[in-house]
Design a protein around this motif. Structure first.
Motif, short mmCIF file in Angstrom:
data_model
loop_
_atom_site.label_atom_id
_atom_site.label_comp_id
_atom_site.label_asym_id
_atom_site.label_seq_id
_atom_site.Cartn_x
_atom_site.Cartn_y
_atom_site.Cartn_z
N LYS A 182 4.86 -6.94 16.49
CA LYS A 182 5.85 -6.31 17.37
C LYS A 182 7.18 -6.14 16.66
O LYS A 182 7.93 -5.20 16.94
CB LYS A 182 6.01 -7.13 18.65
N ASN A 183 7.49 -7.05 15.72
CA ASN A 183 8.71 -6.91 14.94
C ASN A 183 8.66 -5.63 14.10
O ASN A 183 9.66 -4.93 13.95
CB ASN A 183 8.88 -8.13 14.03
N ILE A 184 7.49 -5.33 13.55
CA ILE A 184 7.34 -4.11 12.76
C ILE A 184 7.59 -2.88 13.63
O ILE A 184 8.33 -1.97 13.24
CB ILE A 184 5.93 -4.06 12.11
N GLY A 229 9.44 -2.60 16.23
CA GLY A 229 10.88 -2.49 16.47
C GLY A 229 11.65 -2.11 15.23
O GLY A 229 12.60 -1.31 15.28
N CYS A 230 11.24 -2.66 14.11
CA CYS A 230 11.97 -2.44 12.85
C CYS A 230 11.83 -1.00 12.38
O CYS A 230 12.80 -0.40 11.89
CB CYS A 230 11.44 -3.41 11.80
N VAL A 289 4.21 -11.83 16.73
CA VAL A 289 5.65 -11.60 16.53
C VAL A 289 5.85 -10.58 15.40
O VAL A 289 6.65 -9.64 15.52
CB VAL A 289 6.37 -12.92 16.21
N VAL A 290 5.12 -10.75 14.30
CA VAL A 290 5.25 -9.83 13.15
C VAL A 290 4.85 -8.41 13.56
O VAL A 290 5.56 -7.44 13.26
CB VAL A 290 4.39 -10.33 11.96
#
Lengths: 320, 320
Positions: free
Chosen positions: A236-238, A240-241, A233-234
Motif C-alpha cells: 500500500k505504501n508503493i 501511495g508513493c 504496508v509495503v
C-alpha cells in the motif's frame, strides 16, 4: 484438478465481490473468455446474472448464490454465509476442479478460501503473492497480507511458495529469493527475520540473502519474502508513493500531470492480476475491490495459469 | 543545555562520519554557520581539519579525535572506540550542552548516542524520526529504524516523541498521530499493533487511529507511528519507489528523464535533514552516509532547532 493438457483450467468468479459487483464482473467474465481464452463461471443471483449476460449466456455459466458478503464483513462472518456468492463460488471451484477469483474483501476471500479448500499438505499458513513491476520485469512480494504474525518457519515456506509463483506466473526458471530486512547482513533485522535468515539457506530455493526496502522495486531478486504485516504496508505504501511522486513531479514541471494514471496503472491490479493466495489445496486470486473489468479478466487468466502449473503449490513439508 | 533565548544551540559534527568524511563535513560545517547561523564544532583529526579549514578556523572550532569508526562497524564496536570522532564528538556535545550530528553508520551513531547521553527520564527506547514530504507538507515517520522489536508501550511513547518532533521541527501546533497498520479498524494489524491501538487512545496526543501504507505520503496525519523494522523498510521502500516510478514515467514519455533527480531529492536528506534520534537526554541527528554538504548543514540546523525546543523530549513517563 483439471490440469495442463486438458485446456485452460476453468475459473469461478464471485459476481458480487468488489465495489461495483456485476457491473464489472459480468463484462470481466466475458473478457476473460474472449481475450484470455479462460472459461469462467459466475457465482451470484442467477436470474439477474442471466439477464445481464443477455445473448451471451452460452459463453458464461451461472452458479446461483442467493446472498452476498458485504465488503466490510470480517473473515469469520464470511464463512458463516454458505449461500453467499463467495462461499458458493469457492465450493463450485472446488467441485469443478477450477480456480476461484473474487474482488471482495481480502480478509473474507482468504477466510472463505481456507475454509473451502484447506491448506495444501505440509503448508503451515497461506500467503498472498503480488507481482510488482520493476524497471526490467517484475518482483513477487510474498506475503502481501495473508498472515500478519507468521513464524520463521512460515516465512521459509513463503519463500518456496513465492518461488513457485514466480515460475508459474512470471516464467522465471530458477527464481532468486531475498528476505526483506533492514540491512543486508543476516544478523540485521527483527527477531523474526533473524530466525528466518538462519533457516533459509537450508530451504530448496536460490536464496540471495537479505534485501532492503529499496530493493523491492529495483529487481534485485525475483521474490521478496516478508511477513504479511510488513508486506501489506509495503504494497500500500508503493501505491501511495507512486501517486505522490508523480504529483510532485508534475508540480515541479517534470512530469505530465494529465498522464499520471498511465504510470500509476502499472502498479495497479490491471498489471499484476491481483493477489494470489498461495499454499492452499486450490487456486484463489483476490482482486482489488476497485478493479476494472480488464483487471478482473487478467486475474482470471492468472488464476487459470497458476492452477495448471504443477509446482504452484510446492514441496509439501520442505520446511518443517 | 544551552536553550532558547541564548542564541542557537551549538552542534558538534562528526567530521569523519559518512562516505566522504571531511570532503563533505568541512564545507557542511561552514555552510551550517554561514547559511543557517548555527555554530558548529568539528570532531576529528585536529591537524588535518585545521588545514582543511584554511583561513576559516575562526568560524569552526575543532575537537581532536584520533581514530574513526568504520562505516561497517556494529554499534557495540563503535562504543568501544572512545577516541573515535563519533564518541569524542558525542562527549563534546554533552559537555557543551550542544546537539550531535553524524553521517556515520546509523547503528553506530545510535549506540554511541545512547551510551553517551542515556535515555531521557521514563523513555523505554529511543526512536528515529524522519520528516517525509507529502503533497502539501510533511509527515513524520517514527520509528524509522531505532528499535526493531519494540513493545506496545514503546510504540505509544514513539507517538509522544513523534508529536514533539512535529511541533519542534515542522511547527505543527497540535499534530495528529496515526498508527501504521493493515486496516483502519483497531482490530486489524499484527499482535504488536493491536496492543498499541488499545493503548494510544490513553496517550496525551491527538490520536487519529490506524492508518495504512498509502497514508504515509498522503498527508493523512502529521505523525505515523510504527516499529523500527517496518519504519526502516518503508523509508527505504520510498527511496526505491520514487526512483523506479520516475524511471518508468520517463520511459513512458511522461517525465523528463534528465530531471528525475529533482524529485528524488525531495525525499533525500537535503530536505528532511536526516533522522533525529528521539528519547535521549540529548539531541542527536543521523544524516545519510551519502549526504552532500547541504544535507549535513540542514541536519545541523534541524539538530540545533530540536535541541532548543522545550518539548522535543516529551513527557517522561506519560506512557508506562
Amino acid at each position: 484438478m483439471a490440469g495442463a493438457g486438458t485446456g485452460p483450467v476453468p475459473v469461478v468468479l464471485d459476481a458480487m465481490g468488489g465495489d461495483h459487483g456485476p457491473d464489472v464482473t459480468v463484462p470481466a467474465a466475458l473478457a476473460a473468455r474472449r481475450e484470455h481464452g479462460v472459461p469462467v463461471l459466475l457465482a451470484g443471483p442467477g436470474e439477474e446474472l442471466r439477464r445481464r449476460l443477455a445473448g451471451a449466456e452460452a459463453e458464461v455459466e451461472v452458479v446461483h448464490a442467493g446472498t452476498v458478503v458485504p465488503m466490510d464483513e470480517r473473515g469469520s462472518g464470511a464463512v458463516a454465509r454458505p449461500d453467499s456468492s463467495l462461499m458458493v463460488g469457492c465450493a463450485a471451484a472446488r467441485e469443478r476442479g477450477g480456480a476461484f477469483v473474487s474482488a471482495g474483501s481480502t480478509g473474507a476471500v482468504v477466510a472463505g478460501a481456507v475454509r473451502t479448500f484447506g491448506r495444501a499438505p505440509g503448508v503451515l499458513r497461506p500467503a498472498l503473492a503480488v507481482a510488482l513491476p520493476t524497471p526490467d520485469g517484475a518482483t513477487v512480494l510474498v506475503d502481501a497480507g495473508g498472515t500478519a504474525d507468521p513464524t520463521a518457519e512460515m516465512l521459509a515456506q513463503f519463500a518456496l511458495l513465492g518461488a513457485g509463483y514466480a515460475r508459474a506466473v512470471l516464467g522465471v526458471a530458477d527464481p532468486s529469493v531475498g528476505l526483506l530486512s533492514i540491512g543486508s547482513e543476516a544478523t540485521k533485522g527483527n527477531r523474526l527475520v533473524r530466525a528466518a535468515a538462519a533457516l533459509l539457506p537450508g530451504v530448496p530455493v536460490r536464496f540471495h540473502g537479505n534485501v532492503e526496502g529499496h530493493d523491492v522495486l529495483a529487481g534485485t531478486v525475483d521474490v521478496v519474502v516478508t511477513d504479511g504485516f510488513t508486506g501489506n504496508v509495503v504494497l500500500k505504501n508503493i501505491e501511495g508513493c507512486v501517486r505522490t511522486t508523480l504529483e510532485l513531479a508534475a508540480r515541479a514541471g517534470i512530469a505530465d500531470a494529465g498522464r499520471v494514471d498511465e504510470v500509476a496503472r502499472l502498479y495497479a491490479a490491471e498489471t499484476h492480476g491481483g493477489a494470489a493466495l498461495l499454499g492452499l489445496a486450490g487456486t484463489v486470486v483476490a482482486a482489488h475491490g476497485s478493479s476494472t473489468p480488464a483487471a478482473i479478466a487478467k486475474a482470471c487468466a492468472v488464476a487459470s495459469g497458476l492452477a495448471s502449473a504443477p509446482d504452484a503449490r510446492p514441496i509439501a513439508g520442505a520446511v518443517r
